[in-house]
Design an enzyme around this catalytic site. Structure first.
Site, PDB file in Angstrom:
ATOM      1  CB  CYS A  36      -1.394   0.217   1.141  1.00 29.50           C
ATOM      2  SG  CYS A  36      -1.984  -1.749   1.063  1.00 29.50           S
ATOM      3  NE  ARG A 107       1.355  -8.142  -0.655  1.00 25.89           N
ATOM      4  CZ  ARG A 107       0.591  -7.579  -1.249  1.00 25.89           C
ATOM      5  NH1 ARG A 107       0.004  -7.508  -2.487  1.00 25.89           N
ATOM      6  NH2 ARG A 107      -0.168  -7.758  -0.161  1.00 25.89           N
TER       7      ARG A 107
END
Length: 200
Positions: A36, A107
């Site tokens: 994000c 990630r």
């Protein structure tokens, strides 16, 4: 964080003082990864630039976030040199690989930048993270995680992610992983400042 180091200001003390204000949002410095905050601003920046707007603050913040891993490794090397520790061949343990605590997601983890930078200095680096998937980590990041922690092995330990496992382990056990005179660098403010050697 990078500016407070140069002025010898304790970032945690500044945050604690700011926390006395009713409208303070308790954001702490650290490694910004994940999918994000580490990725989404680029969509907005691209769109803004397509309209001729230069999002300077966003560009600057992403640059700081993207270089934080290298900053962490350089601060560790600096303190090792100040303690007359041998750099080449020194053993370093990084505790945590995932992009945030108590989460298996790797990630965009910024820990990989710390690893790669320390390896350029010819340090021998191990990473321990029981939450990260070992097979996926090896396949996607080229990082082989260790599965056991051994005492009195490391010249320095970097607490990169504040997993509950590490909190419950306690600072004494973590310090026991280092050789005599070894450094503890607590990036995430997991333990009281006086119990570690370095923080952001």
């Amino acid at each position: 964080t990078q500016s407070t180091w140069g002025m010898d200001i304790d970032t945690r003390a500044v945050l604690n003082a700011a926390n006395t204000k009713w409208n303070f949002c308790p954001f702490q410095p650290g490694l910004v990864g994940g999918h994000c905050i580490a990725v989404d601003p680029y969509y907005l920046m691209h769109r803004a630039q397509s309209f001729g707007c230069i999002p300077r603050v966003m560009l600057a913040s992403r640059e700081v976030n993207q270089t934080m891993g290298i900053y962490v490794s350089s601060q560790l090397i600096k303190h090792m040199v100040q303690k007359d520790m041998e750099i080449k061949g020194a053993r370093v343990l990084i505790m945590g690989l995932t992009f945030k605590e108590n989460c298996p997601d790797t990630r965009n983890t910024q820990v990989q930048h710390i690893l790669r930078d320390l390896e350029e200095y010819k340090l021998k680096v191990d990473i321990y993270d029981s939450l990260a998937d070992r097979k996926e980590t090896l396949e996607k990041l080229g990082i082989e995680l260790i599965t056991q922690l051994e005492p009195n092995v490391y010249d320095a330990v970097i607490i990169a992610v504040a997993h509950k496992e590490f909190v419950e382990m306690g600072i004494n056990k973590i310090r026991g992983l280092t050789k005599k005179g070894g450094l503890i660098y607590d990036i995430k403010y997991t333990f009281p400042r006086e119990t570690v050697d370095l923080t952001l």
